[in-house]
Design a protein around this motif. Sequence first.
Motif: not given
Lengths: 165, 507, 323
Positions: B73-95, B295-300
């Motif tokens: 569940m955390y791993g999905g966030a890594i490509p979501a943040i770095l590449l805009n590609i969610p690794g798992t379905p929930p990390s779409i929101v992280t992108t 939000f959507g523009k890089g809000n932590p």
Amino acid sequence: MRYKITELVVGTLLLLATLFAWQNLSGLPEDAKLFPEMVLTVMAVATVIMMIRSLTGASQRAQGAEIETWHFSINPKRMVGGLALFAGYLLIVETLGYYTASALFIIVAAAFAEYRSWRALLAATLAFCIFVYAVFGLLFNRPLPEEFFQSATVMSVPAGDVIHA
Amino acid sequence: MLDLFLPILHALPVVLEWPNILGMVVGVLTGMIVGSLPGLTATLAIAVLIPLTFSLQPLVALGLMAGIYNGAMYGGAIPAILLNIPGTPPSIVTTFDGYPMAQEGRAGYALKIACWSSAIGGAFSAVSLMLFAPPLVKVTLLFGPAEYFWVAIFGMSTIAILLGKDPVKGIIAGCIGLILGSVGSDVMTGHQRLTWDQKYLIDGINLLIILTGLYAIPPAIRMIEKGVVRGYQLSDFKSRPEDSLSRNFWSFVPTWLRSSAIGIWVGILPATGGSMAAFIAYNETKRVSKEPESFGKGNPLGIAAAECGNNADNAAAMIPALVLGVPGSGVSAVILAGLLVHGLQPGPQLFRDTPDIVFGFMWQMLLTSLLLFTLGGNVATRVFAQVMRLPQPVLAPMILCLTFVGIYALSSSMFNVWLMFGLGIFGYLLNRLHFPLAPIVLGLILGDMAEHNLRLTLLINQGDWWSLLHNPLSMLLAGLSLLIMSLPLIGMLRRKLAGTAETPAAH
Amino acid sequence: MKTPYALGRSLVAGLMAAGMLAAPALAEYPEQPIDVIVAFNPGGGTDVAARTIEPFIEKYLGADLVILNKPGAGGEVGFSLLAASEPDGYTLGFINLPAMFAYSYTRETAYSPESFAPVANLVYDPGIFAVRSDSQFETLGDLIEFGKANPGALPIGTSGSVGSSEHLAIQQVQAETESKFNHVPFGATAPLRTALLGGHIPVAAFNLSEATDYADEGDIRILGVMSAERAASAPDVPTFREQGVEVISGSSRGLAFPAGTPDEIVAVIAGAVAKAMEDPEYIAKAESAGAPLAYLDPAAYGEFLTNTSTALDKAWEIDPWVK
């Protein structure tokens, strides 16, 4: 202008898809098609609104200033080429085997995108194959298309999937 | 009170034995790798690893599963943040906020927030699992088809914030998701919908095919187009002085608490899952924020809400799974299968007969969440930073090769792979025309749930539409959904009224 | 992808002939790993069952089994692949009755009962009717009386979809007793069971193994079991037959080769399966996983398969479940 044309083309495609789906649903019992038909109706209406907004220029204004410099593709030749290479990769991957096809695809695609550091490229490709093998081959034991030099002597089931691991 | 805590504490020493700790560490690392690869999920990883755990002790096997679950569940966030590609379905929101932050050169900080938020959400969730499992289950029993219908509608109401700059396009995207979700054999009548006699469509289109098609292929093609040789640099992973988590710690606390509560609530309800938790947590955080436009523009806070919400779903989803045998999500269903293999039949008797194993597993859910602090921080930034330094022309074909593995692994069929390819081209078109992709996924996840439960309710009550509001709970849920849906509309109207005086250029 | 589904049947016939001619040297069988097609996702019920028995069959067979997951179309993709594979003894598969044949009434399937050489049945899980313990229905008779007095008023939830074994069982009960119920397909056991426990559906039809724990805890009451005799796991629950309703139904899981596989090969595997199912370690594992074991040898399983298929034909003729 180009944005408008692209929007109109995609809008037309979406409308056609809606019709196509509607036609597929037409033979179903009432309660099975109720929900998808409702969705299709909303989608068709929204698409028509989008196309009208496109003609009046409202949809371009909605995107703000970045629309001024909009291009459908940064580099159309590379976009089409990239997709074609990927399609080619998918076509040969079952025959050549996963690792052979992937290595070939990575090298050709990178070269196509004008990457010229051959040594780094080969090292990265090799590392990629080892990584995939470690995770999928060893850890998870997932079936991947078998290499052509391995499967030459083995019978395959009619689905074209190689059966003997 | 003591009766409640004694079995919990009794299980702790067993969990802290070396083989169990090793199992958890290996699990978290495996989970992070699996989660970060698009097309691979914790569900698949655990399902495939179950037979390998036959020979292990139950707690070692369960520790491995708990680790994979939380790690993925955390791993999905890594490509979501770095590449805009969610690794798992929930990390779409992280992108939404993760990728903009990475583009600003704050990738390191974004990853750190994701890591901390995941760990905190997971830890809260595990504690709730320990303390509330038996009593909370009574609550799930209150939810029948009518209530699940409203839960789905409530989830869909968050769509309003995902519509993007042009709401018409957002609505079209939502409809596309709903339509893709209704492909397949209709459970209620046995008829085929939108399958065109394709065998591989009868079970419906797997979410992962749509996810990788829409989210992984378009960016990879863009990378080939751009051909930028300079990848991420190591300096991108160094946090700037103002981006210190320890200094900003307190600004995250309200978001963490809120998102954890949401994630736990969503997790307890069977058949909802982490994606919905992340969407709702994000929506709520944005709604209460003083500056929603950031939000959507890089809000932590956006990353914190998404990651905390989806990890808070993890252990909570195990509550109905362990106590009722009713899995709250796909992953918990596989973990249930894993329990069965080790001879542990879920249900009330599980707590009575094998308390050490049940509570041991709960401790493992907690400990593996905490392991994310150390493993997540170091591994993510060290190892993945190296991978991301690859120049785009090399990285792009690698991503494409990985999408193949993920989708081919689903059923060893080329049909699904070509379907993904087609969706990739479709996704590229939508992307270029600024259609938001998130409503598609939301529609896909919730459309089926809403439709099925609506029809169940009507069938049980012989077509009486009022049965949707047959008790206080369903009325409450319906009211909440309407409220959430109308809030942005009211806001929009107010802004419209206020904005009529301004020129259009001001928008 | 390239599977010629439409050609399935003729292909099977062709392969049968080919299998006869090229009967392999049996003395050494098995001399290479045997593929086992599981027509469902990793982690699903059939998959877990397959992976649980795999090491035990390997132990008594002395050869490796390789499990291949081929999900799609409710198992139809995997069943078709099995039916169309070489009958050389190196492709085995799990089949699920009656579900796999119920599909063929609503869509064309690339297999029929004749496409398989049955090897052994492993699991038989009879269907049940269950109510919550505070329900007004004490016996099956009460339920049927209600169904006669108020035709179509009482909803019965099933864990399957339209055409599932539970759905067909309800239809059979209706035909037997001239009662009428309202069939509500939940599509899966977990949501159905929660709805039953929560009082959202008054009656539920699903498999016995998924109900015994709740019945033991006193949360639900099982009104009747749809097996010929009382089940060992619920000896106090009367059968439908005892209560005057002649309905026998359940779901089963077994192993089969494609048709045309030499009998000697079938016998070798059946023998290994029989031994595996007597292994105390396996019995213990299956018991804890709640799988009711019921071994049938190739002949008995073949008969069971034919009977299931004729019963479906009859049911479809009387009242087609998809109009």
